[in-house]
Design a protein around this motif. Structure first.
Motif, PDB file in Angstrom:
ATOM      1  N   SER A  92      -5.001   2.316   1.374  1.00  0.00           N
ATOM      2  CA  SER A  92      -6.178   1.502   1.662  1.00  0.00           C
ATOM      3  C   SER A  92      -7.457   2.318   1.483  1.00  0.00           C
ATOM      4  CB  SER A  92      -6.090   0.950   3.091  1.00  0.00           C
ATOM      5  OG  SER A  92      -5.865   1.986   4.019  1.00  0.00           O
ATOM      6  N   GLY A  93      -7.381   3.604   1.811  1.00  0.00           N
ATOM      7  CA  GLY A  93      -8.553   4.466   1.681  1.00  0.00           C
ATOM      8  C   GLY A  93      -8.981   4.619   0.225  1.00  0.00           C
ATOM      9  N   SER A  94      -8.018   4.643  -0.695  1.00  0.00           N
ATOM     10  CA  SER A  94      -8.345   4.769  -2.116  1.00  0.00           C
ATOM     11  C   SER A  94      -8.916   3.466  -2.666  1.00  0.00           C
ATOM     12  CB  SER A  94      -7.097   5.169  -2.912  1.00  0.00           C
ATOM     13  OG  SER A  94      -6.650   6.454  -2.494  1.00  0.00           O
ATOM     14  N   ILE A  95      -8.454   2.335  -2.159  1.00  0.00           N
ATOM     15  CA  ILE A  95      -8.961   1.032  -2.601  1.00  0.00           C
ATOM     16  C   ILE A  95     -10.406   0.824  -2.148  1.00  0.00           C
ATOM     17  CG2 ILE A  95      -8.720  -1.481  -2.279  1.00  0.00           C
ATOM     18  CD1 ILE A  95      -5.663  -1.000  -2.064  1.00  0.00           C
ATOM     19  N   THR A  96     -10.690   1.239  -0.915  1.00  0.00           N
ATOM     20  CA  THR A  96     -11.985   0.928  -0.303  1.00  0.00           C
ATOM     21  C   THR A  96     -13.038   2.011  -0.525  1.00  0.00           C
ATOM     22  OG1 THR A  96     -11.259   1.950   1.761  1.00  0.00           O
ATOM     23  CG2 THR A  96     -10.867  -0.420   1.532  1.00  0.00           C
ATOM     24  N   ARG A 118      -9.823   2.173  -6.792  1.00  0.00           N
ATOM     25  CA  ARG A 118     -11.041   1.599  -6.196  1.00  0.00           C
ATOM     26  C   ARG A 118     -11.230   0.152  -6.652  1.00  0.00           C
ATOM     27  NH1 ARG A 118     -14.563   0.420  -3.103  1.00  0.00           N
ATOM     28  NH2 ARG A 118     -16.640   1.352  -2.934  1.00  0.00           N
ATOM     29  N   ARG A 119     -11.456  -0.742  -5.686  1.00  0.00           N
ATOM     30  CA  ARG A 119     -11.665  -2.160  -6.016  1.00  0.00           C
ATOM     31  C   ARG A 119     -13.007  -2.623  -5.473  1.00  0.00           C
ATOM     32  NH1 ARG A 119      -6.499  -4.953  -6.950  1.00  0.00           N
ATOM     33  NH2 ARG A 119      -7.713  -6.876  -6.848  1.00  0.00           N
ATOM     34  N   GLU A 120     -13.628  -3.532  -6.207  1.00  0.00           N
ATOM     35  CA  GLU A 120     -14.910  -4.094  -5.755  1.00  0.00           C
ATOM     36  C   GLU A 120     -14.775  -5.601  -5.546  1.00  0.00           C
ATOM     37  OE1 GLU A 120     -17.394  -2.254  -4.994  1.00  0.00           O
ATOM     38  OE2 GLU A 120     -17.297  -0.415  -6.184  1.00  0.00           O
ATOM     39  N   ASP A 121     -13.576  -6.123  -5.801  1.00  0.00           N
ATOM     40  CA  ASP A 121     -13.411  -7.576  -5.871  1.00  0.00           C
ATOM     41  C   ASP A 121     -12.605  -8.146  -4.695  1.00  0.00           C
ATOM     42  OD1 ASP A 121     -11.085  -6.322  -6.588  1.00  0.00           O
ATOM     43  OD2 ASP A 121     -10.573  -7.728  -8.200  1.00  0.00           O
ATOM     44  N   ILE A 122     -12.473  -7.386  -3.633  1.00  0.00           N
ATOM     45  CA  ILE A 122     -11.673  -7.853  -2.490  1.00  0.00           C
ATOM     46  C   ILE A 122     -12.564  -8.716  -1.584  1.00  0.00           C
ATOM     47  CG2 ILE A 122     -10.151  -7.220  -0.564  1.00  0.00           C
ATOM     48  CD1 ILE A 122      -9.158  -6.124  -3.247  1.00  0.00           C
ATOM     49  N   ALA A 123     -12.243  -9.984  -1.451  1.00  0.00           N
ATOM     50  CA  ALA A 123     -13.022 -10.889  -0.601  1.00  0.00           C
ATOM     51  C   ALA A 123     -12.662 -10.690   0.864  1.00  0.00           C
ATOM     52  CB  ALA A 123     -12.754 -12.338  -1.006  1.00  0.00           C
ATOM     53  N   CYS A 124     -11.395 -10.489   1.123  1.00  0.00           N
ATOM     54  CA  CYS A 124     -10.951 -10.279   2.499  1.00  0.00           C
ATOM     55  C   CYS A 124      -9.535  -9.699   2.484  1.00  0.00           C
ATOM     56  CB  CYS A 124     -10.979 -11.581   3.291  1.00  0.00           C
ATOM     57  SG  CYS A 124      -9.884 -12.838   2.602  1.00  0.00           S
ATOM     58  N   ASP A 150      -3.869  -0.077   8.359  1.00  0.00           N
ATOM     59  CA  ASP A 150      -4.715  -0.210   7.173  1.00  0.00           C
ATOM     60  C   ASP A 150      -5.867  -1.169   7.414  1.00  0.00           C
ATOM     61  OD1 ASP A 150      -3.400   1.499   5.164  1.00  0.00           O
ATOM     62  OD2 ASP A 150      -1.705   0.148   5.447  1.00  0.00           O
ATOM     63  N   SER A 151      -5.666  -2.138   8.300  1.00  0.00           N
ATOM     64  CA  SER A 151      -6.728  -3.112   8.571  1.00  0.00           C
ATOM     65  C   SER A 151      -7.997  -2.452   9.114  1.00  0.00           C
ATOM     66  CB  SER A 151      -6.233  -4.166   9.568  1.00  0.00           C
ATOM     67  OG  SER A 151      -5.368  -5.060   8.915  1.00  0.00           O
ATOM     68  N   GLN A 152      -7.876  -1.281   9.708  1.00  0.00           N
ATOM     69  CA  GLN A 152      -9.094  -0.636  10.202  1.00  0.00           C
ATOM     70  C   GLN A 152      -9.880  -0.035   9.043  1.00  0.00           C
ATOM     71  OE1 GLN A 152      -6.628   2.127  12.502  1.00  0.00           O
ATOM     72  NE2 GLN A 152      -8.113   3.717  12.101  1.00  0.00           N
ATOM     73  N   ILE A 153      -9.179   0.300   7.967  1.00  0.00           N
ATOM     74  CA  ILE A 153      -9.860   0.833   6.783  1.00  0.00           C
ATOM     75  C   ILE A 153     -10.532  -0.330   6.038  1.00  0.00           C
ATOM     76  CG2 ILE A 153      -9.543   2.139   4.632  1.00  0.00           C
ATOM     77  CD1 ILE A 153      -8.922   3.672   7.304  1.00  0.00           C
ATOM     78  N   PHE A 154      -9.789  -1.427   5.850  1.00  0.00           N
ATOM     79  CA  PHE A 154     -10.382  -2.605   5.213  1.00  0.00           C
ATOM     80  C   PHE A 154     -11.479  -3.214   6.087  1.00  0.00           C
ATOM     81  CE2 PHE A 154      -6.411  -2.528   2.734  1.00  0.00           C
ATOM     82  CZ  PHE A 154      -6.944  -2.697   1.466  1.00  0.00           C
ATOM     83  N   LEU A 213       0.852  -1.197   0.000  1.00  0.00           N
ATOM     84  CA  LEU A 213       0.000   0.000   0.000  1.00  0.00           C
ATOM     85  C   LEU A 213       0.888   1.247   0.000  1.00  0.00           C
ATOM     86  CD1 LEU A 213      -2.486  -1.376   2.646  1.00  0.00           C
ATOM     87  CD2 LEU A 213      -2.999  -0.990   0.215  1.00  0.00           C
ATOM     88  N   CYS A 214       0.426   2.279  -0.698  1.00  0.00           N
ATOM     89  CA  CYS A 214       1.318   3.420  -0.928  1.00  0.00           C
ATOM     90  C   CYS A 214       1.523   4.276   0.323  1.00  0.00           C
ATOM     91  CB  CYS A 214       0.807   4.275  -2.082  1.00  0.00           C
ATOM     92  SG  CYS A 214      -0.787   5.062  -1.776  1.00  0.00           S
ATOM     93  N   GLU A 215       0.539   4.285   1.225  1.00  0.00           N
ATOM     94  CA  GLU A 215       0.665   5.248   2.331  1.00  0.00           C
ATOM     95  C   GLU A 215      -0.228   4.867   3.489  1.00  0.00           C
ATOM     96  OE1 GLU A 215       0.269   8.696   4.849  1.00  0.00           O
ATOM     97  OE2 GLU A 215      -1.385   7.659   3.854  1.00  0.00           O
ATOM     98  N   GLU A 216       0.295   4.926   4.678  1.00  0.00           N
ATOM     99  CA  GLU A 216      -0.503   4.687   5.876  1.00  0.00           C
ATOM    100  C   GLU A 216      -0.192   5.680   6.981  1.00  0.00           C
ATOM    101  OE1 GLU A 216      -0.810   2.153   9.848  1.00  0.00           O
ATOM    102  OE2 GLU A 216       0.788   3.384   9.035  1.00  0.00           O
ATOM    103  N   GLU A 217       1.042   6.183   7.041  1.00  0.00           N
ATOM    104  CA  GLU A 217       1.520   6.883   8.233  1.00  0.00           C
ATOM    105  C   GLU A 217       0.979   8.298   8.426  1.00  0.00           C
ATOM    106  OE1 GLU A 217       3.029   5.494  10.563  1.00  0.00           O
ATOM    107  OE2 GLU A 217       4.234   3.834   9.820  1.00  0.00           O
ATOM    108  N   GLY A 218       0.590   8.952   7.324  1.00  0.00           N
ATOM    109  CA  GLY A 218       0.190  10.354   7.469  1.00  0.00           C
ATOM    110  C   GLY A 218       1.355  11.241   7.843  1.00  0.00           C
ATOM    111  N   SER A 219       2.549  10.855   7.430  1.00  0.00           N
ATOM    112  CA  SER A 219       3.735  11.602   7.863  1.00  0.00           C
ATOM    113  C   SER A 219       4.059  12.793   6.981  1.00  0.00           C
ATOM    114  CB  SER A 219       4.960  10.688   7.889  1.00  0.00           C
ATOM    115  OG  SER A 219       4.924   9.887   9.030  1.00  0.00           O
ATOM    116  N   ARG A 220       3.761  12.670   5.676  1.00  0.00           N
ATOM    117  CA  ARG A 220       4.034  13.820   4.809  1.00  0.00           C
ATOM    118  C   ARG A 220       2.816  14.745   4.744  1.00  0.00           C
ATOM    119  NH1 ARG A 220       5.916  14.118  -1.575  1.00  0.00           N
ATOM    120  NH2 ARG A 220       5.667  16.386  -1.715  1.00  0.00           N
ATOM    121  N   PHE A 221       1.652  14.169   4.540  1.00  0.00           N
ATOM    122  CA  PHE A 221       0.416  14.945   4.473  1.00  0.00           C
ATOM    123  C   PHE A 221      -0.422  14.642   5.704  1.00  0.00           C
ATOM    124  CE2 PHE A 221       1.918  14.268   0.196  1.00  0.00           C
ATOM    125  CZ  PHE A 221       1.828  15.534  -0.361  1.00  0.00           C
TER     126      PHE A 221
END
Lengths: 413, 413
Positions: free
Chosen positions: A142-146, A183-189, A363-367, A127-135
């Motif tokens: 994960s936010g863009s995928i979900t 954006r994905r619609e095909d993620i089972a888990c 990221d698991s909290q977003i998924f 995943l490209c970004e989780e930390e919120g360190s630059r922005f």
């Protein structure tokens, strides 16, 4: 480079962790890979190349997430997704995020070598970004995928230099439709392995933990405005000292959290005062309060009471109080049936484990609000994270990969 | 430009204050004249030129103090010195220091015009430095005159950019023997007019104050070392939170000062924490404690007790404590017979006054241990100082100059 399964797992993990840790390496021995920086792109490109060497079919999506896919023989429309994030904080460690990415890749690569193609399609992801360190925006990957974020959200968010997230993304060639939409619609888990970033597993001599919840979190910015004045000529009774009021608030809120003993944590990690000169009474003080708990009611009630106390303190100190809640994330429950099953797998494998609550965001909290999600921890030595000193013993890392292999094998084969 | 005594005093004061306030003027409407900066040199050069226009014989000394001398007809070996400092804090006001310099110049110039040469020699002075704003060393001007400091002391003191005081001095052409040495042995007494920098005179509708004491002051740097750690994953009981310990110390010391009600003041005006990130427990905290009182025993006992309390707090919070006292100045008594006489002059002149303690440090405390010294205050509007908002009504400034004229007339004519 592909490691044959005959090569010891520990050796492969050590080599891959160290190779990835070289990218963005700092002079302190840490790692800095901020979103859409050069070191970030080098890391994602290296991960993609490794996935290809492992025989996965790879692609970037339009925000810079990297995927490596192993096609299932029976189920192709739905995807078991596993991985973590590639970005780091400034001068962070080489395990946070990176280990989850590599654990997924190594596990899937070894399963493929040993058992061939799975029945169900598996994708590994960096995943490209989780930390919120630059922005001041976290979970961009994960936010863009979900669907939590859209590309438009990148327009108004800026980094410390005033560059927008959109411009930074464009500079790296993303966000312009060159790649498939995020954006994905095909993620089972979704399954994520991560270092604990705390001391609980190590202290209790445990090797692994399925995570039951990710805590809810409030981040509240407190601004106090009093009156700057001369430290020598202003009688005590006439003062409107913003730091004095803040000191009482900080002492109270941390003390009250200590008294709770229900797992709630409260931290003031950031403070600034003006003018910040030894012989001037501070007229202004801003501090950030971070409170976390895995039950939203407990979290919310605590904050409500503390803010009431802050108001009383401010009034007594003749200081104006401004309260801004800029993060109010509810706790997220991981998929209970997966957590249960994973515990059983650990038990059968003789891996000492316990169910844990994650005090950190992942990221698991977003998924977790979008598809069944499982998260699992390996120990962190001394609980140190976000630091060059971050460390997990190689045996613990290997246990993490082996557990992921067992879980994926049960799910996909 | 010389103002004839026929020009109203208020007009002359206003014009001179505003002209000097233009030098080093900031965009906020304040003044920044740090020692040995360009604006500092412009100000000293302008003051020297004005002194020449007033008919004083002028010179720089080797640290950059500027003197304007009016020779006495009877006593030439001993000098009545009057003035204040020309430097300012960053974005300070146009009265602090500057008014004392100009009040002395205007008073002596008007006395000379009205009464001719004095019997005793008078020198007006613009001291080069008092604030300690560029270098962590204050009173460089008065300290060099009275022998508190030698040129050698300039070698080891650096500013925020790492420039030594010596290099900064050399860059402006001072400290190399081009000018007479700063050390003086011929000062009979020192008189300084200054703004109060507090609210007492204004609140009590008084116009003027002879100062009885300048407070003693301790500046203590407190460093706390705990353990930086993740704000989410570190249970409350395991924390070594440096800011939490600091918050209790700051709250306690300020509260205890409030309870004293004996004029003691305690301020924490400066604080920094590391890493200063919202989601990390602060491992390090440094803050500066400033405590003042006009009796040394009271000051010392208070600090001793508070530091004992700090030690208890640090121990309980499992935080290491390092205490550095970097300023420990005893209170200085102004010359009691002068203070007494000046009060009588005010009484005769119908000027509403009261004797005051100065809560701020001033050059008079340096002269006060070296020669008979008198200090006098004019009101500060709202007590605001070290700020662009610093203001004193023109009538109050004129009273200050008139009182100095009366005093100098009685002493020197």
């Amino acid at each position: 480079m592909t490691f044959r399964t005959s090569v010891p797992l520990t050796e492969e993990i050590a080599e891959r962790i160290n190779a990835l840790g070289q990218i963005g390496r700092t002079e302190n021995g840490g790692v800095t890979r901020l979103l859409y920086s050069d070191s970030w792109l080098s890391a994602q490109t290296a991960v993609k190349k490794t996935m290809e060497e492992m025989g996965f079919s790879t692609h970037f999506d339009d925000v810079g997430n990297v995927f490596g896919r192993v096609e299932g023989t029976e189920e192709r429309d739905r995807v078991i997704l596993t991985g973590s994030h590639i970005d780091t904080v400034v001068d962070g460690g080489k395990y946070d995020g990176a280990f989850g990415v590599l654990a997924a890749m190594i596990a899937v690569s070894r399963l493929k070598q040993e058992y061939g193609a799975p029945k169900k399609t598996i994708e590994t992801v960096a995943l490209c970004e989780e930390e919120g360190s630059r922005f001041h925006l976290a979970f961009w990957g994960s936010g863009s995928i979900t669907g939590r974020y859209q590309l438009n959200d990148a327009r108004t968010v800026t980094d410390g230099q005033g560059t927008t997230l959109e411009d930074a993304m464009h500079q790296m060639g993303f966000g312009q439709g060159k790649y498939p939409p995020a954006r994905r619609e095909d993620i089972a888990c979704f399954l994520e392995t991560h270092i604990e970033q705390g001391q609980i597993l190590e202290r209790e001599h445990l090797a692994w933990a399925p995570v039951s919840h990710i805590v809810g979190m409030k981040r509240i910015i407190i601004r106090l405005s009093g009156q700057s004045n001369h430290a020598g000529t202003t009688p005590m009774a006439d003062r409107r000292d913003a730091l004095y009021a803040a000191s009482q608030m900080i002492f109270d809120v941390v003390s009250h959290a200590k008294e709770q003993s229900n797992g709630l944590v409260a931290t003031v990690g950031q403070i600034s005062i003006r003018p910040n000169v030894g012989n001037v009474i501070p007229g202004d003080c801003t501090f950030a309060l971070d409170v976390r708990h895995h039950e939203y009611d407990v979290l919310h009630d605590f904050c409500t009471k503390e803010l009431e106390n802050f108001r009383r303190i401010a009034e007594k100190a003749a200081v104006e109080l401004d309260i801004k809640t800029w993060l109010d994330d509810a706790p997220v429950k991981m998929d209970p049936s997966m957590t249960e099953r994973h515990g059983k797998i650990a038990q059968r494998a003789g891996v000492p484990f316990k169910k844990m609550v994650s005090g950190a965001g992942h990221d698991s909290q977003i998924f977790g609000v979008y598809c069944p999600t499982a998260m699992m921890f390996v120990p962190s030595h001394d609980g140190i994270s976000h630091s060059p000193k971050e460390f997990t013993r190689i045996d613990d890392l290997a246990t993490g990969v082996r557990m992921l292999m067992k879980i994926l094998h049960e799910m996909a084969y």
